[in-house]
Design an enzyme around this catalytic site. Sequence first.
Site, PDB file in Angstrom:
ATOM      1  N   HIS A  57       0.741  -1.379  -0.241  1.00  0.00           N
ATOM      2  CA  HIS A  57      -0.458   0.459  -0.138  1.00  0.00           C
ATOM      3  C   HIS A  57       0.656   0.867  -0.213  1.00  0.00           C
ATOM      4  O   HIS A  57       1.882   1.470   1.309  1.00  0.00           O
ATOM      5  CB  HIS A  57      -0.589  -0.516   0.710  1.00  0.00           C
ATOM      6  CG  HIS A  57      -2.280   0.892   1.371  1.00  0.00           C
ATOM      7  ND1 HIS A  57      -3.284   1.070   0.144  1.00  0.00           N
ATOM      8  CD2 HIS A  57      -1.961   2.134   2.097  1.00  0.00           C
ATOM      9  CE1 HIS A  57      -3.939   2.312  -0.094  1.00  0.00           C
ATOM     10  NE2 HIS A  57      -3.232   3.285   1.839  1.00  0.00           N
ATOM     11  N   HIS A  59       1.295   5.707  -1.920  1.00  0.00           N
ATOM     12  CA  HIS A  59       0.734   7.056  -1.766  1.00  0.00           C
ATOM     13  C   HIS A  59       2.213   7.921  -2.283  1.00  0.00           C
ATOM     14  O   HIS A  59       2.797   7.609  -1.526  1.00  0.00           O
ATOM     15  CB  HIS A  59      -0.791   7.747  -1.165  1.00  0.00           C
ATOM     16  CG  HIS A  59      -1.119   6.328  -0.595  1.00  0.00           C
ATOM     17  ND1 HIS A  59      -2.658   6.317  -1.792  1.00  0.00           N
ATOM     18  CD2 HIS A  59      -1.882   6.429   0.162  1.00  0.00           C
ATOM     19  CE1 HIS A  59      -3.828   5.905  -0.809  1.00  0.00           C
ATOM     20  NE2 HIS A  59      -2.936   5.999   0.381  1.00  0.00           N
ATOM     21  N   ARG A  80      -4.352  15.199   6.688  1.00  0.00           N
ATOM     22  CA  ARG A  80      -4.873  15.412   5.273  1.00  0.00           C
ATOM     23  C   ARG A  80      -4.839  16.594   4.213  1.00  0.00           C
ATOM     24  O   ARG A  80      -4.840  17.075   3.299  1.00  0.00           O
ATOM     25  CB  ARG A  80      -6.778  14.641   5.693  1.00  0.00           C
ATOM     26  CG  ARG A  80      -7.160  14.344   4.080  1.00  0.00           C
ATOM     27  CD  ARG A  80      -8.325  13.916   4.116  1.00  0.00           C
ATOM     28  NE  ARG A  80      -9.311  14.753   4.535  1.00  0.00           N
ATOM     29  CZ  ARG A  80     -10.467  14.518   3.998  1.00  0.00           C
ATOM     30  NH1 ARG A  80     -10.649  13.396   3.236  1.00  0.00           N
ATOM     31  NH2 ARG A  80     -11.748  15.365   4.009  1.00  0.00           N
ATOM     32  N   TYR A 119      -5.210   7.974  -7.110  1.00  0.00           N
ATOM     33  CA  TYR A 119      -6.455   8.463  -6.827  1.00  0.00           C
ATOM     34  C   TYR A 119      -6.065   9.954  -7.649  1.00  0.00           C
ATOM     35  O   TYR A 119      -6.817  10.693  -7.701  1.00  0.00           O
ATOM     36  CB  TYR A 119      -7.218   8.855  -6.154  1.00  0.00           C
ATOM     37  CG  TYR A 119      -6.408   8.901  -4.330  1.00  0.00           C
ATOM     38  CD1 TYR A 119      -6.081  10.042  -4.580  1.00  0.00           C
ATOM     39  CD2 TYR A 119      -5.800   7.862  -3.668  1.00  0.00           C
ATOM     40  CE1 TYR A 119      -5.523  11.221  -3.400  1.00  0.00           C
ATOM     41  CE2 TYR A 119      -4.986   8.059  -2.437  1.00  0.00           C
ATOM     42  CZ  TYR A 119      -4.980  10.080  -2.729  1.00  0.00           C
ATOM     43  OH  TYR A 119      -4.548  10.339  -1.256  1.00  0.00           O
ATOM     44  N   HIS A 201     -12.068   3.802  -3.281  1.00  0.00           N
ATOM     45  CA  HIS A 201     -11.016   5.058  -2.644  1.00  0.00           C
ATOM     46  C   HIS A 201     -11.186   4.618  -0.459  1.00  0.00           C
ATOM     47  O   HIS A 201     -10.877   4.245  -0.304  1.00  0.00           O
ATOM     48  CB  HIS A 201     -10.983   6.419  -2.631  1.00  0.00           C
ATOM     49  CG  HIS A 201     -10.122   6.837  -1.560  1.00  0.00           C
ATOM     50  ND1 HIS A 201     -10.780   7.278  -0.343  1.00  0.00           N
ATOM     51  CD2 HIS A 201      -8.677   7.474  -1.681  1.00  0.00           C
ATOM     52  CE1 HIS A 201      -9.715   7.667  -0.128  1.00  0.00           C
ATOM     53  NE2 HIS A 201      -8.501   7.981  -0.418  1.00  0.00           N
ATOM     54  N   ARG A 204     -16.012   6.847   1.985  1.00  0.00           N
ATOM     55  CA  ARG A 204     -16.112   7.702   1.792  1.00  0.00           C
ATOM     56  C   ARG A 204     -16.255   8.515   0.817  1.00  0.00           C
ATOM     57  O   ARG A 204     -17.172   9.360   1.028  1.00  0.00           O
ATOM     58  CB  ARG A 204     -15.092   8.883   2.871  1.00  0.00           C
ATOM     59  CG  ARG A 204     -14.963   8.537   4.369  1.00  0.00           C
ATOM     60  CD  ARG A 204     -13.795   9.537   5.024  1.00  0.00           C
ATOM     61  NE  ARG A 204     -12.703   8.663   4.785  1.00  0.00           N
ATOM     62  CZ  ARG A 204     -11.540   8.864   4.129  1.00  0.00           C
ATOM     63  NH1 ARG A 204     -11.544  10.253   3.290  1.00  0.00           N
ATOM     64  NH2 ARG A 204     -10.077   8.121   4.075  1.00  0.00           N
ATOM     65  N   HIS A 228      -9.637   1.534   1.246  1.00  0.00           N
ATOM     66  CA  HIS A 228      -9.518   1.969   2.385  1.00  0.00           C
ATOM     67  C   HIS A 228     -10.413   1.305   2.863  1.00  0.00           C
ATOM     68  O   HIS A 228     -12.200   2.095   3.251  1.00  0.00           O
ATOM     69  CB  HIS A 228      -8.956   3.376   2.141  1.00  0.00           C
ATOM     70  CG  HIS A 228      -7.841   3.793   1.699  1.00  0.00           C
ATOM     71  ND1 HIS A 228      -8.265   4.804   1.006  1.00  0.00           N
ATOM     72  CD2 HIS A 228      -5.822   3.541   2.083  1.00  0.00           C
ATOM     73  CE1 HIS A 228      -6.841   5.148   0.668  1.00  0.00           C
ATOM     74  NE2 HIS A 228      -5.843   4.391   1.601  1.00  0.00           N
ATOM     75  N   GLU A 231     -10.776   3.538   8.400  1.00  0.00           N
ATOM     76  CA  GLU A 231      -9.808   3.774   9.428  1.00  0.00           C
ATOM     77  C   GLU A 231      -9.791   5.021  10.456  1.00  0.00           C
ATOM     78  O   GLU A 231      -8.825   4.944  11.495  1.00  0.00           O
ATOM     79  CB  GLU A 231      -8.788   4.583   8.169  1.00  0.00           C
ATOM     80  CG  GLU A 231      -7.800   5.888   8.498  1.00  0.00           C
ATOM     81  CD  GLU A 231      -6.530   5.636   7.465  1.00  0.00           C
ATOM     82  OE1 GLU A 231      -7.085   6.281   6.298  1.00  0.00           O
ATOM     83  OE2 GLU A 231      -5.652   6.400   7.952  1.00  0.00           O
ATOM     84  N   HIS A 265      -6.580  -0.860   6.290  1.00  0.00           N
ATOM     85  CA  HIS A 265      -6.278  -0.015   7.805  1.00  0.00           C
ATOM     86  C   HIS A 265      -7.280  -1.246   8.473  1.00  0.00           C
ATOM     87  O   HIS A 265      -6.428  -1.881   9.890  1.00  0.00           O
ATOM     88  CB  HIS A 265      -6.351   0.856   7.528  1.00  0.00           C
ATOM     89  CG  HIS A 265      -5.297   1.955   6.839  1.00  0.00           C
ATOM     90  ND1 HIS A 265      -4.618   1.986   7.194  1.00  0.00           N
ATOM     91  CD2 HIS A 265      -6.526   2.583   6.114  1.00  0.00           C
ATOM     92  CE1 HIS A 265      -3.500   2.982   6.391  1.00  0.00           C
ATOM     93  NE2 HIS A 265      -4.915   3.342   5.654  1.00  0.00           N
ATOM     94  N   ASP A 316       2.288   3.283   2.629  1.00  0.00           N
ATOM     95  CA  ASP A 316       1.351   4.431   2.664  1.00  0.00           C
ATOM     96  C   ASP A 316       2.028   5.397   3.101  1.00  0.00           C
ATOM     97  O   ASP A 316       1.783   5.683   1.776  1.00  0.00           O
ATOM     98  CB  ASP A 316      -0.139   3.660   3.781  1.00  0.00           C
ATOM     99  CG  ASP A 316      -0.991   4.694   4.152  1.00  0.00           C
ATOM    100  OD1 ASP A 316      -0.703   4.936   3.054  1.00  0.00           O
ATOM    101  OD2 ASP A 316      -1.962   4.717   5.325  1.00  0.00           O
TER     102      ASP A 316
END
Length: 444
Positions: A57, A59, A80, A119, A201, A204, A228, A231, A265, A316
Amino acid sequence: MTSWHAEYAWLGDRFVPDVVIEADNSVFTAVTPSETEPPAGAIRLPGLTLPGLANAHSHAFHRALRGRTQAGRGSFWTWREQMYQVADRLTPETYLRLARATYAEMALAGITCVGEFHYLHHGAGGQPYGNPNAMADALFEAARQAGIRITLLDTLYLSGGVERALEGPQLRFGDGSAEAWADRVDAIKPPAHGRLGCAIHSVRAVPLGSMAPVVSWSDHRAAPLHVHLSEQRAENEACLARYRRTPAQLLDQAGALGPRTTVVHATHLADADVTRLGGARVFVGMCPTTERDLADGIGPARALADRGATLTLGTDSHAMIDMFEEARAVELNERLRTQVRGHWSAAELLGAATAAGHASLGWPDAGVIAAGAQADLVTLDLSSTRLAGAGRETLAESVVFSATTADVRHVVTAGRDVVRDGRHLLVPDVAGELNRVIGEVLAG
Ligand SMILES: [Zn+2]
């Protein structure tokens, strides 16, 4: 034809001395233990040789945030916002350079395959590039230049939260609909070192009604599906309020849970969801160095595995890139939570970092040292200050509980030397490249 003579090689359940490993191009053809007379021309591998490590995993662009989000108080949600500021600035050109340097750091850490949960698809405001897959192509190319395999997990991302429109930098993530996502992804042609999978994703970012096209895309291609899951408690609460279901229940309802699925997660789960996920035989992608960095919590990894799920590991957000630290953190977190030691064996944790991680990324033919498998090897220096004094009967425990990336000396991917004596052979100045591109991106 290449042959190596490993002082010790990990053959799935233990380190075996004096192993001769042979490969024809990119695939192992023979693995012979206890050969004290190596064939002429065999490359000597002193120390401990593992199969290639799989980082399940990633990004890649989060690497730019390392060390820059640690001051002051906050939560996943404040982090975030900082992450979105980086997402806002990348172009296909700068992302290629940032991902190349990040993947080169992974290679130096013994990672031969990455699962890139991707993404950041479009330009500013969500405007597609002339090549709508310019960002995906940049990631494939970055992995090629860094000498590692990649599974691109192309991610559907439609909403900024449960029943919230995308806004600001999030617009770059959105395809508008699941159908438009599928049309775009169908045009991707993965190169030889790459495979293609898909991702939802999170609950959410993808409404229930838009999950089915991703599930059927994965079914038709027998491709990995990652998501995900839980989390943060806020995700559970929003999902319960909207659907009267937990995120795991919702994914189950959408048909998204099965043996090709990885839930990433899985931190805040109801007990019934642990049973549900185990029964579906999913992979569970734990990312403990990120989960602790973001103050997420500790997921029930052992309980999930006991009920049928398979553990994998990922770095991650790349707060650090060290698969040995991910592996031991799974066990050490359980110790802190339960005040009992010995939940996971070192062999189980090495399996998560190698064979299981590769399987979750659609490479069931990698992550083991065996005839017919992809020729990926990672050799650790048994004479380093960290590993010196290791007992011959507890080498696996020494690796999992005391090795770091600094012990990685040699890395072979697809039969080719990528790291030799701790030096990346394809990207000569990994630290310099990280410095330059991160500086440029953040100066924006
Ligand atoms: Zn993630």
